[in-house]
Write a protein that holds these residues in place. Structure first.
Motif, mmCIF file in Angstrom:
data_model
loop_
_atom_site.group_PDB
_atom_site.id
_atom_site.type_symbol
_atom_site.label_atom_id
_atom_site.label_comp_id
_atom_site.label_asym_id
_atom_site.label_seq_id
_atom_site.Cartn_x
_atom_site.Cartn_y
_atom_site.Cartn_z
ATOM 1 N N LEU A 210 0.897 -1.139 0.000
ATOM 2 C CA LEU A 210 0.000 0.000 0.000
ATOM 3 C C LEU A 210 0.940 1.192 0.000
ATOM 4 C CD1 LEU A 210 -2.768 -0.850 2.646
ATOM 5 C CD2 LEU A 210 -2.876 -1.028 0.157
ATOM 6 N N PRO A 211 0.777 2.135 -0.927
ATOM 7 C CA PRO A 211 1.782 3.193 -1.075
ATOM 8 C C PRO A 211 1.786 4.202 0.066
ATOM 9 C CG PRO A 211 -0.096 3.599 -2.513
ATOM 10 C CD PRO A 211 -0.327 2.254 -1.879
ATOM 11 N N ALA A 212 2.954 4.776 0.291
ATOM 12 C CA ALA A 212 3.048 5.928 1.190
ATOM 13 C C ALA A 212 2.349 7.083 0.489
ATOM 14 C CB ALA A 212 4.503 6.266 1.473
ATOM 15 N N ALA A 213 1.465 7.757 1.191
ATOM 16 C CA ALA A 213 0.696 8.828 0.553
ATOM 17 C C ALA A 213 -0.035 9.648 1.598
ATOM 18 C CB ALA A 213 -0.318 8.233 -0.423
ATOM 19 N N THR A 214 -0.374 10.867 1.212
ATOM 20 C CA THR A 214 -1.329 11.658 1.979
ATOM 21 C C THR A 214 -2.696 11.300 1.428
ATOM 22 O OG1 THR A 214 0.266 13.433 2.297
ATOM 23 C CG2 THR A 214 -2.063 13.987 2.587
ATOM 24 N N VAL A 215 -3.577 10.835 2.299
ATOM 25 C CA VAL A 215 -4.883 10.356 1.857
ATOM 26 C C VAL A 215 -6.002 11.027 2.633
ATOM 27 C CG1 VAL A 215 -3.943 8.094 1.217
ATOM 28 C CG2 VAL A 215 -4.987 8.397 3.470
ATOM 29 N N ALA A 216 -7.154 11.048 1.993
ATOM 30 C CA ALA A 216 -8.398 11.349 2.693
ATOM 31 C C ALA A 216 -9.026 9.995 2.973
ATOM 32 C CB ALA A 216 -9.310 12.203 1.826
ATOM 33 N N ARG A 217 -9.444 9.790 4.214
ATOM 34 C CA ARG A 217 -9.989 8.478 4.548
ATOM 35 C C ARG A 217 -11.148 8.606 5.522
ATOM 36 N NH1 ARG A 217 -5.324 5.841 8.490
ATOM 37 N NH2 ARG A 217 -5.771 7.182 10.277
ATOM 38 N N THR A 218 -11.904 7.518 5.567
ATOM 39 C CA THR A 218 -13.012 7.405 6.501
ATOM 40 C C THR A 218 -13.136 5.961 6.936
ATOM 41 O OG1 THR A 218 -15.304 8.089 6.888
ATOM 42 C CG2 THR A 218 -14.848 6.961 4.804
ATOM 43 N N MET A 219 -13.933 5.740 7.963
ATOM 44 C CA MET A 219 -14.203 4.390 8.443
ATOM 45 C C MET A 219 -15.652 4.053 8.131
ATOM 46 S SD MET A 219 -12.861 1.728 9.845
ATOM 47 C CE MET A 219 -11.376 2.321 10.626
ATOM 48 N N HIS A 220 -15.833 2.972 7.370
ATOM 49 C CA HIS A 220 -17.179 2.472 7.092
ATOM 50 C C HIS A 220 -17.510 1.410 8.139
ATOM 51 C CE1 HIS A 220 -20.647 0.956 4.926
ATOM 52 N NE2 HIS A 220 -20.162 -0.260 5.100
ATOM 53 N N ARG A 221 -18.666 1.528 8.732
ATOM 54 C CA ARG A 221 -19.124 0.542 9.705
ATOM 55 C C ARG A 221 -20.395 -0.106 9.183
ATOM 56 N NH1 ARG A 221 -16.541 4.511 12.305
ATOM 57 N NH2 ARG A 221 -15.006 3.896 13.890
ATOM 58 N N GLY A 222 -20.363 -1.435 9.141
ATOM 59 C CA GLY A 222 -21.530 -2.167 8.676
ATOM 60 C C GLY A 222 -21.227 -3.023 7.464
ATOM 61 N N SER A 223 -22.278 -3.430 6.799
ATOM 62 C CA SER A 223 -22.219 -4.359 5.681
ATOM 63 C C SER A 223 -21.324 -3.855 4.553
ATOM 64 C CB SER A 223 -23.636 -4.582 5.138
ATOM 65 O OG SER A 223 -23.600 -5.280 3.930
ATOM 66 N N TYR A 224 -20.605 -4.794 3.947
ATOM 67 C CA TYR A 224 -19.780 -4.467 2.774
ATOM 68 C C TYR A 224 -20.655 -4.008 1.609
ATOM 69 C CZ TYR A 224 -16.308 -7.179 5.380
ATOM 70 O OH TYR A 224 -15.460 -7.663 6.336
ATOM 71 N N GLU A 225 -21.899 -4.385 1.638
ATOM 72 C CA GLU A 225 -22.846 -4.012 0.586
ATOM 73 C C GLU A 225 -22.920 -2.499 0.394
ATOM 74 O OE1 GLU A 225 -27.679 -4.349 -0.093
ATOM 75 O OE2 GLU A 225 -26.716 -5.555 1.463
ATOM 76 N N HIS A 226 -22.611 -1.737 1.454
ATOM 77 C CA HIS A 226 -22.733 -0.284 1.401
ATOM 78 C C HIS A 226 -21.384 0.436 1.378
ATOM 79 C CE1 HIS A 226 -26.999 -0.775 1.884
ATOM 80 N NE2 HIS A 226 -26.773 -1.547 2.929
ATOM 81 N N LEU A 227 -20.298 -0.283 1.063
ATOM 82 C CA LEU A 227 -18.971 0.347 1.004
ATOM 83 C C LEU A 227 -18.909 1.471 -0.020
ATOM 84 C CD1 LEU A 227 -16.258 -2.439 1.327
ATOM 85 C CD2 LEU A 227 -16.396 -0.322 2.617
ATOM 86 N N ALA A 228 -19.650 1.350 -1.095
ATOM 87 C CA ALA A 228 -19.636 2.402 -2.118
ATOM 88 C C ALA A 228 -20.040 3.747 -1.532
ATOM 89 C CB ALA A 228 -20.546 2.024 -3.284
ATOM 90 N N ASP A 229 -20.880 3.743 -0.502
ATOM 91 C CA ASP A 229 -21.285 4.995 0.145
ATOM 92 C C ASP A 229 -20.076 5.697 0.759
ATOM 93 O OD1 ASP A 229 -23.886 4.331 -0.530
ATOM 94 O OD2 ASP A 229 -24.398 3.616 1.486
ATOM 95 N N ALA A 230 -19.181 4.933 1.369
ATOM 96 C CA ALA A 230 -17.972 5.515 1.967
ATOM 97 C C ALA A 230 -17.070 6.094 0.884
ATOM 98 C CB ALA A 230 -17.229 4.474 2.793
ATOM 99 N N HIS A 231 -16.941 5.391 -0.225
ATOM 100 C CA HIS A 231 -16.128 5.907 -1.336
ATOM 101 C C HIS A 231 -16.716 7.210 -1.878
ATOM 102 C CE1 HIS A 231 -13.118 2.739 -1.997
ATOM 103 N NE2 HIS A 231 -14.042 1.909 -1.534
ATOM 104 N N ARG A 232 -18.035 7.245 -2.046
ATOM 105 C CA ARG A 232 -18.685 8.473 -2.526
ATOM 106 C C ARG A 232 -18.456 9.616 -1.552
ATOM 107 N NH1 ARG A 232 -22.270 4.867 -4.751
ATOM 108 N NH2 ARG A 232 -23.580 4.687 -2.895
ATOM 109 N N ALA A 233 -18.512 9.322 -0.258
ATOM 110 C CA ALA A 233 -18.310 10.369 0.753
ATOM 111 C C ALA A 233 -16.896 10.939 0.680
ATOM 112 C CB ALA A 233 -18.585 9.816 2.154
ATOM 113 N N VAL A 234 -15.896 10.082 0.537
ATOM 114 C CA VAL A 234 -14.507 10.565 0.461
ATOM 115 C C VAL A 234 -14.296 11.352 -0.831
ATOM 116 C CG1 VAL A 234 -12.069 9.911 0.358
ATOM 117 C CG2 VAL A 234 -13.605 8.737 1.945
ATOM 118 N N ARG A 235 -14.778 10.808 -1.957
ATOM 119 C CA ARG A 235 -14.636 11.532 -3.231
ATOM 120 C C ARG A 235 -15.331 12.889 -3.166
ATOM 121 N NH1 ARG A 235 -16.611 7.041 -5.838
ATOM 122 N NH2 ARG A 235 -18.315 8.299 -6.603
ATOM 123 N N GLY A 236 -16.542 12.912 -2.631
ATOM 124 C CA GLY A 236 -17.280 14.167 -2.527
ATOM 125 C C GLY A 236 -16.561 15.173 -1.642
ATOM 126 N N TRP A 237 -15.988 14.706 -0.541
ATOM 127 C CA TRP A 237 -15.250 15.587 0.362
ATOM 128 C C TRP A 237 -14.037 16.157 -0.354
ATOM 129 C CZ3 TRP A 237 -10.407 16.182 2.227
ATOM 130 C CH2 TRP A 237 -10.250 17.052 3.312
#
Length: 145
Positions: free
Chosen positions: A86-113
């Motif tokens: 996993l590369p060394a990088a400055t990242v925007a990140r979040t923690m998704h809690r719950g079903s993997y079915e809704h992981l796309a929501d976390a990705h949308r939130a980070v991209r939107g931010w």
């Protein structure tokens, strides 16, 4: 679900992975087979894994990805299993809690931010999966862009 986004500097982390070049609908099956191969390799190579977690590193939007496990260091390639990071990088990140079915929501939130805050994105992103729980509400997955 509301997501808290943070910007952090991540150090490089070694991984044992299988490269997959697939489609989004086929990703779950491809990732499952890749995780199986990596775990079989790790079970026969003690010392490479301590408490490493499963990861998927997305290299583009197709997805071309590396599916595997965080390990303690490099090693010689073994069949489909290769050493990566996993590369060394400055990242925007979040923690998704719950079903993997809704992981796309976390990705949308980070991209939107990132878009709302003028942060450039390379398209490279990853998921680090927390410990497994039968109760989906207990699952935690870090999403980093």
């Amino acid at each position: 679900m509301a997501y808290d986004i943070e910007v952090v500097d991540c150090a490089e982390q070694p991984t044992a992975v299988v490269a997959v070049d697939t489609t989004w609908p086929e990703l779950p099956a491809a990732a499952g087979a890749a995780f199986d191969d990596v775990w079989a390799f790790l079970r026969s190579n003690e010392g490479l894994r301590t408490d490493g977690h499963n990861v998927i590193l997305y290299l583009d939007g197709q997805p071309q990805a590396e599916v595997g496990v965080i390990v303690t260091g490099g090693f010689p390639d073994a069949g489909r299993v290769t050493a990566s990071v996993l590369p060394a990088a400055t990242v925007a990140r979040t923690m998704h809690r719950g079903s993997y079915e809704h992981l796309a929501d976390a990705h949308r939130a980070v991209r939107g931010w990132c878009e709302a805050n003028g942060r450039a994105m390379t398209g490279i992103r990853w998921e680090v999966y927390g410990d497994w729980h039968e109760d989906e509400s207990e699952l935690e997955t870090e999403v980093a862009w």
